[in-house]
Design a protein around this motif. Structure first.
Motif, PDB file in Angstrom:
ATOM      1  N   GLN A  10     -24.613  15.737 -31.918  1.00 30.71           N
ATOM      2  CA  GLN A  10     -25.669  14.968 -32.563  1.00 30.71           C
ATOM      3  C   GLN A  10     -26.521  15.892 -33.716  1.00 30.71           C
ATOM      4  N   ARG A  11     -26.724  16.534 -33.371  1.00 32.27           N
ATOM      5  CA  ARG A  11     -27.841  17.783 -34.782  1.00 32.27           C
ATOM      6  C   ARG A  11     -26.562  17.813 -35.964  1.00 32.27           C
ATOM      7  N   TYR A  12     -25.348  18.105 -36.173  1.00 31.91           N
ATOM      8  CA  TYR A  12     -24.558  19.003 -36.810  1.00 31.91           C
ATOM      9  C   TYR A  12     -24.191  18.630 -36.893  1.00 31.91           C
ATOM     10  N   ARG A  13     -22.452  17.549 -36.766  1.00 29.84           N
ATOM     11  CA  ARG A  13     -21.498  16.468 -37.020  1.00 29.84           C
ATOM     12  C   ARG A  13     -22.549  16.197 -38.322  1.00 29.84           C
ATOM     13  N   ILE A  14     -21.215  16.465 -39.659  1.00 33.60           N
ATOM     14  CA  ILE A  14     -21.971  15.501 -41.192  1.00 33.60           C
ATOM     15  C   ILE A  14     -23.131  16.272 -41.580  1.00 33.60           C
ATOM     16  N   THR A  15     -24.108  16.202 -40.815  1.00 33.76           N
ATOM     17  CA  THR A  15     -25.658  16.892 -41.574  1.00 33.76           C
ATOM     18  C   THR A  15     -25.431  18.208 -41.697  1.00 33.76           C
ATOM     19  N   ALA A  16     -24.815  19.249 -40.644  1.00 36.46           N
ATOM     20  CA  ALA A  16     -24.878  20.782 -41.925  1.00 36.46           C
ATOM     21  C   ALA A  16     -23.631  20.811 -42.161  1.00 36.46           C
ATOM     22  N   SER A  17     -23.315  19.649 -43.061  1.00 35.30           N
ATOM     23  CA  SER A  17     -21.625  19.694 -44.484  1.00 35.30           C
ATOM     24  C   SER A  17     -23.430  20.143 -44.936  1.00 35.30           C
TER      25      SER A  17
END
Length: 261
Positions: free
Chosen positions: A238-245
């Protein structure tokens, strides 16, 4: 031969009175016709009809209709009060349940083992493209130099290891890469696959080099867990999928799907 007329016979009874004739003579009044059985005025002393005893749905002729019954508002008010109370109970239950779920989820998702390479070692997160085999300071890699092609990461579940350089390129696009140590129980692998299959920016594969049962990687972040039921897995996704790109909008489809075995 002729026969003589019979002698005149005087009719018996009173003689009929011939009708008077001439102007001003009184005319006889015809006798009224007898009333059919069951009709006519009631005999003397007959009780007055009771209102409402006429034909069904109509008052008896000559009597006013009975007043319509007045519906009480008490029943409607009671129903409204009960309904409102039930609605408040349901809303309160949902609110309390949601709060408890959020509190338990937050308490159970232990993220203390999270490694943040963006803060700890940002120098290892180069975006350089390289050919051939690449060596990484962490296993599995969570960022750094990578191949020109990314690994397809639209919910792909790989049964064999994939090239590190291709996987790291997928992390650059925003994917979360879940890896597991070969030999992990099939039931555990099935739980991980159920989380990944069909979900964009997620992929799963075994990784022979890791020394923990399960590891999760996003660009610059890494977390090791011991079993597939750990709530920290969902928290990490939830934290890092897509947002860590670090390349927002980059695709996860159209990449390579080959494995190294």
């Amino acid at each position: 031969m002729s026969y003589p007329d019979p002698p005149y016979q005087q009719p018996s009874g009173p003689s009929p009175v011939p009708p008077a004739s001439g102007p001003g003579s009184p005319q006889p009044v015809p006798a009224p016709a007898p009333a059919p059985p069951g009709y006519g005025p009631p005999p003397a002393g007959y009780p007055a009809p009771v209102p409402g005893s006429g034909p069904p749905g109509q008052p008896y002729p000559g009597h006013p209709a009975p007043p319509a019954p007045v519906r009480s508002n008490r029943t409607g008010l009671l129903v409204a009060l009960v309904g409102g109370a039930l609605a408040l109970v349901v809303l309160a239950a949902c609110g309390i349940g949601g709060f408890l779920w959020y509190r338990n989820r937050t308490a159970e998702a232990d993220m203390s083992a999270l490694v943040n390479y963006r803060e700890r070692a940002p120098e290892v997160l180069s975006q350089e493209h390289r050919e051939g085999e690449i060596t990484y300071p962490m296993t599995p890699p969570a960022g750094g130099p990578h191949s020109f092609r990314w690994q397809n990461c639209n919910g792909d579940v790989y049964p064999a290891p994939i090239a590190d350089g291709n996987a790291v390129h997928s992390l650059e696009h925003g994917a979360v890469w879940i890896t597991y140590r070969p030999g992990l129980a099939a039931s555990e692998v099935d739980k991980l696959a159920a989380r990944v299959r069909g979900q964009e920016y997620l992929m799963l594969s075994p990784h022979p080099g890791q020394n923990v049962p399960i590891s999760l990687q996003a660009w610059g972040y890494q977390l090791a867990v011991r079993d597939a039921d750990d709530p920290a897995i969902d928290e990490f996704i939830q934290r890092y999928r897509i947002t860590a790109s670090i390349e927002p909008g980059a695709p996860c489809g159209g990449g390579v799907t080959t494995t190294v075995d």
